[in-house]
Motif scaffolding. Structure first.
Motif, PDB file in Angstrom:
ATOM      1  N   LEU A 180       0.828  -1.215   0.000  1.00 19.32           N
ATOM      2  CA  LEU A 180       0.000   0.000   0.000  1.00 19.32           C
ATOM      3  C   LEU A 180       0.858   1.258   0.000  1.00 19.32           C
ATOM      4  CD1 LEU A 180      -2.798  -1.035   2.539  1.00 19.32           C
ATOM      5  CD2 LEU A 180      -2.981  -0.847   0.051  1.00 19.32           C
ATOM      6  N   ALA A 181       2.002   1.214   0.700  1.00 16.53           N
ATOM      7  CA  ALA A 181       2.901   2.370   0.695  1.00 16.53           C
ATOM      8  C   ALA A 181       3.463   2.624  -0.695  1.00 16.53           C
ATOM      9  CB  ALA A 181       4.030   2.147   1.687  1.00 16.53           C
ATOM     10  N   GLY A 182       3.674   1.544  -1.469  1.00 17.38           N
ATOM     11  CA  GLY A 182       4.204   1.709  -2.819  1.00 17.38           C
ATOM     12  C   GLY A 182       3.195   2.247  -3.810  1.00 17.38           C
ATOM     13  N   ILE A 183       1.950   1.757  -3.733  1.00 16.88           N
ATOM     14  CA  ILE A 183       0.940   2.225  -4.696  1.00 16.88           C
ATOM     15  C   ILE A 183       0.309   3.543  -4.275  1.00 16.88           C
ATOM     16  CG2 ILE A 183       0.448  -0.116  -5.456  1.00 16.88           C
ATOM     17  CD1 ILE A 183      -2.055  -0.089  -3.774  1.00 16.88           C
ATOM     18  N   LYS A 184       0.420   3.901  -2.998  1.00 12.87           N
ATOM     19  CA  LYS A 184      -0.067   5.189  -2.494  1.00 12.87           C
ATOM     20  C   LYS A 184       1.115   6.013  -1.997  1.00 12.87           C
ATOM     21  CE  LYS A 184      -4.495   4.172  -2.971  1.00 12.87           C
ATOM     22  NZ  LYS A 184      -5.388   4.905  -3.915  1.00 12.87           N
ATOM     23  N   ARG A 185       2.023   6.263  -2.907  1.00 13.81           N
ATOM     24  CA  ARG A 185       3.270   6.942  -2.544  1.00 13.81           C
ATOM     25  C   ARG A 185       3.005   8.332  -1.962  1.00 13.81           C
ATOM     26  NH1 ARG A 185       8.256   7.725  -6.838  1.00 13.81           N
ATOM     27  NH2 ARG A 185       9.852   8.420  -5.340  1.00 13.81           N
ATOM     28  N   LYS A 211      -1.955  -9.500  -9.361  1.00 14.43           N
ATOM     29  CA  LYS A 211      -1.430 -10.632 -10.114  1.00 14.43           C
ATOM     30  C   LYS A 211      -0.106 -10.346 -10.809  1.00 14.43           C
ATOM     31  CE  LYS A 211      -5.919 -12.797 -11.047  1.00 14.43           C
ATOM     32  NZ  LYS A 211      -6.844 -13.313 -12.090  1.00 14.43           N
ATOM     33  N   HIS A 212       0.190  -9.079 -11.042  1.00 15.06           N
ATOM     34  CA  HIS A 212       1.401  -8.752 -11.797  1.00 15.06           C
ATOM     35  C   HIS A 212       2.400  -7.966 -10.951  1.00 15.06           C
ATOM     36  CE1 HIS A 212      -0.450 -10.227 -15.496  1.00 15.06           C
ATOM     37  NE2 HIS A 212      -1.548  -9.547 -15.163  1.00 15.06           N
ATOM     38  N   VAL A 213       1.996  -6.804 -10.470  1.00 10.01           N
ATOM     39  CA  VAL A 213       2.935  -5.949  -9.745  1.00 10.01           C
ATOM     40  C   VAL A 213       3.397  -6.603  -8.457  1.00 10.01           C
ATOM     41  CG1 VAL A 213       3.229  -3.730  -8.587  1.00 10.01           C
ATOM     42  CG2 VAL A 213       1.992  -3.838 -10.755  1.00 10.01           C
ATOM     43  N   LEU A 214       2.454  -7.089  -7.651  1.00  9.50           N
ATOM     44  CA  LEU A 214       2.836  -7.691  -6.379  1.00  9.50           C
ATOM     45  C   LEU A 214       3.690  -8.936  -6.591  1.00  9.50           C
ATOM     46  CD1 LEU A 214       2.678  -7.777  -3.312  1.00  9.50           C
ATOM     47  CD2 LEU A 214       0.525  -9.031  -3.509  1.00  9.50           C
ATOM     48  N   ARG A 215       3.343  -9.734  -7.577  1.00 13.44           N
ATOM     49  CA  ARG A 215       4.103 -10.971  -7.822  1.00 13.44           C
ATOM     50  C   ARG A 215       5.548 -10.661  -8.181  1.00 13.44           C
ATOM     51  NH1 ARG A 215       2.475 -15.938 -11.939  1.00 13.44           N
ATOM     52  NH2 ARG A 215       4.400 -17.135 -11.643  1.00 13.44           N
ATOM     53  N   LEU A 243      11.787  -2.659   1.462  1.00 11.97           N
ATOM     54  CA  LEU A 243      12.131  -3.404   0.254  1.00 11.97           C
ATOM     55  C   LEU A 243      10.926  -3.517  -0.678  1.00 11.97           C
ATOM     56  CD1 LEU A 243      14.338  -6.384   1.518  1.00 11.97           C
ATOM     57  CD2 LEU A 243      15.030  -4.571  -0.055  1.00 11.97           C
ATOM     58  N   LEU A 244       9.785  -3.887  -0.119  1.00 14.81           N
ATOM     59  CA  LEU A 244       8.594  -4.077  -0.949  1.00 14.81           C
ATOM     60  C   LEU A 244       8.097  -2.755  -1.507  1.00 14.81           C
ATOM     61  CD1 LEU A 244       6.567  -6.070  -2.060  1.00 14.81           C
ATOM     62  CD2 LEU A 244       5.237  -5.849   0.040  1.00 14.81           C
ATOM     63  N   ARG A 245       8.127  -1.711  -0.712  1.00 15.77           N
ATOM     64  CA  ARG A 245       7.693  -0.387  -1.197  1.00 15.77           C
ATOM     65  C   ARG A 245       8.545   0.053  -2.383  1.00 15.77           C
ATOM     66  NH1 ARG A 245       9.629   4.697  -0.884  1.00 15.77           N
ATOM     67  NH2 ARG A 245       8.133   6.441  -0.898  1.00 15.77           N
ATOM     68  N   ALA A 246       9.866  -0.035  -2.253  1.00 19.04           N
ATOM     69  CA  ALA A 246      10.752   0.382  -3.338  1.00 19.04           C
ATOM     70  C   ALA A 246      10.540  -0.479  -4.579  1.00 19.04           C
ATOM     71  CB  ALA A 246      12.201   0.308  -2.883  1.00 19.04           C
ATOM     72  N   SER A 247      10.328  -1.781  -4.381  1.00 19.19           N
ATOM     73  CA  SER A 247      10.135  -2.674  -5.511  1.00 19.19           C
ATOM     74  C   SER A 247       8.806  -2.408  -6.213  1.00 19.19           C
ATOM     75  CB  SER A 247      10.208  -4.122  -5.046  1.00 19.19           C
ATOM     76  OG  SER A 247      10.182  -5.005  -6.135  1.00 19.19           O
ATOM     77  N   VAL A 248       7.745  -2.104  -5.450  1.00 18.43           N
ATOM     78  CA  VAL A 248       6.446  -1.778  -6.056  1.00 18.43           C
ATOM     79  C   VAL A 248       6.558  -0.514  -6.891  1.00 18.43           C
ATOM     80  CG1 VAL A 248       4.110  -0.992  -5.536  1.00 18.43           C
ATOM     81  CG2 VAL A 248       5.035  -2.977  -4.357  1.00 18.43           C
ATOM     82  N   ILE A 249       7.189   0.507  -6.353  1.00 15.50           N
ATOM     83  CA  ILE A 249       7.354   1.768  -7.094  1.00 15.50           C
ATOM     84  C   ILE A 249       8.130   1.534  -8.384  1.00 15.50           C
ATOM     85  CG2 ILE A 249       8.458   4.039  -7.020  1.00 15.50           C
ATOM     86  CD1 ILE A 249       7.831   4.123  -4.023  1.00 15.50           C
ATOM     87  N   GLU A 250       9.168   0.707  -8.306  1.00 15.26           N
ATOM     88  CA  GLU A 250       9.963   0.416  -9.506  1.00 15.26           C
ATOM     89  C   GLU A 250       9.149  -0.341 -10.546  1.00 15.26           C
ATOM     90  OE1 GLU A 250      14.013  -2.061 -10.740  1.00 15.26           O
ATOM     91  OE2 GLU A 250      13.500  -1.756  -8.629  1.00 15.26           O
ATOM     92  N   ASN A 251       8.380  -1.326 -10.116  1.00 16.64           N
ATOM     93  CA  ASN A 251       7.605  -2.128 -11.061  1.00 16.64           C
ATOM     94  C   ASN A 251       6.441  -1.355 -11.669  1.00 16.64           C
ATOM     95  OD1 ASN A 251       8.167  -5.322 -11.267  1.00 16.64           O
ATOM     96  ND2 ASN A 251       8.901  -4.544  -9.302  1.00 16.64           N
ATOM     97  N   LEU A 252       5.927  -0.360 -10.958  1.00 21.78           N
ATOM     98  CA  LEU A 252       4.845   0.454 -11.523  1.00 21.78           C
ATOM     99  C   LEU A 252       5.311   1.254 -12.737  1.00 21.78           C
ATOM    100  CD1 LEU A 252       3.050   1.809  -8.314  1.00 21.78           C
ATOM    101  CD2 LEU A 252       2.161   0.154  -9.969  1.00 21.78           C
ATOM    102  N   GLN A 253       6.612   1.432 -12.877  1.00 25.58           N
ATOM    103  CA  GLN A 253       7.155   2.165 -14.017  1.00 25.58           C
ATOM    104  C   GLN A 253       7.505   1.260 -15.197  1.00 25.58           C
ATOM    105  OE1 GLN A 253       7.033   5.439 -13.497  1.00 25.58           O
ATOM    106  NE2 GLN A 253       6.422   4.983 -11.369  1.00 25.58           N
TER     107      GLN A 253
END
Length: 314
Positions: free
Chosen positions: A122-127, A224-228, A194-204
């Motif tokens: 949630l921290a990654g998708i709601k930056r 199914k995609h970003v979190l995985r 770690l997960l927050r940074a990885s989510v932000i990176e994958n959203l790009q």
């Protein structure tokens, strides 16, 4: 896949031989004579005759190479000798204490995963939102607080003041709560960031944009995609910490008088219990290798690109 697993399992052999070499070498480099340590632990007055007898019994009067080979052969049979303190087989002592350490390790990892995955995602998708600020505070707090201090604070508030959980010992789920929380907080701090940074990176990444263009629901894209894909660094961290936790969470086990492997190892150091120390070094190396192997297999399942890269290297 089978060849890769076999290759990783075979990598245990050189690590095992090196661990045996280090422990055997430490006995020679240590200023403490194992025979004298044994007699001191048994409260026996050392004499030259008794010391010579014990050195011969322990094989310390043999050349270094012979001692090393004998150590390797005994470890292959899971024979770590007799504890100097308890006069019981070391393997039996370890087998008696290991379930408590496994219980504590799995309990702390479970709490860490249940908290850090939703919080970091949630921290990654709601930056820069409210959840992100909360996750930052928890991460900074968890990473900066010493484990032993946190353990004592939890005991003071939840055991002494509120009388909700036992102060020490093991046996029930109430005994497990405070030590698990003490271990979990630093893990939550690390995994959340770690997960927050990885989510932000994958959203790009382009695959997210293509999925949106195709009209795939946002929830499906995220779950199914970003979190995985984003959870991969966290799984790596889990593997590293699992090996560390299984070798005994020494400080926490001492604070909470937890009857685990780590506390047993500390007692062995103070008592110069060489067979126990040798057993600890061997198991620590084995646990780290196996936990990393499990993590690599999970990573290959989550991200098929890793499997293709391994195939290309072969």
């Amino acid at each position: 896949m089978g060849n890769y697993i076999l290759k990783r399992i075979m990598s245990i052999i050189p690590v095992f031989l090196l661990a045996a070499l280090l422990t055997t070498g430490m006995i020679h480099l240590s200023p403490v004579d194992p025979a004298e340590a044994y007699l001191a632990a048994a409260h026996i007055q050392p004499t030259d005759e008794i010391l010579a007898q014990k050195r011969h019994e322990f094989g310390l009067d043999q050349p270094f190479f012979i001692q090393y080979v004998n150590s390797v052969l005994k470890i292959c049979q899971l024979d770590f000798g007799i504890s100097y303190v308890s006069n019981q087989p070391v393997w039996d002592e370890v087998a008696h204490r290991m379930p408590a350490t496994v219980e504590l390790a799995l309990g702390s990892l479970l709490i860490a995963v249940l908290v850090s995955v939703p919080l970091g995602f949630l921290a990654g998708i709601k930056r820069n939102g409210a959840v992100d600020h909360i996750s930052r505070f928890i991460s900074f707090f968890g990473a900066s607080i010493p484990t032993f201090w946190l353990g004592y604070m939890l005991v003071f508030f939840f055991s002494v003041q509120l009388d909700l959980f036992p102060v020490e010992g093991a046996g029930t789920w109430q005994h497990l709560v405070l030590p698990s929380m003490t271990l979990a907080l630093p893990l939550i701090a690390m995994y959340t960031r770690l997960l927050r940074a990885s989510v932000i990176e994958n959203l790009q990444e382009p695959y997210v944009q293509f999925a949106r263009i195709r009209g795939i629901a946002k929830l499906n894209i995220m779950a199914k995609h970003v979190l995985r894909m984003a959870i991969s660094p966290m799984i790596t961290g889990l593997g590293m910490n699992l090996g560390k936790l299984l070798t005994g969470t020494i400080i926490v086990e001492v604070v909470f008088s937890w009857p685990g492997f780590g506390r047993y190892f500390i007692e062995a150091i103070f008592n110069r219990d060489i067979p126990v120390i040798q057993c600890y070094v061997f198991l620590a190396a084995t646990f780290f290798i196996l936990s990393n192997l499990i993590v690599d297999l999970i990573q290959m399942y989550i991200d098929p690109r890793i499997s293709r890269k391994e195939g290309q290297h072969r």
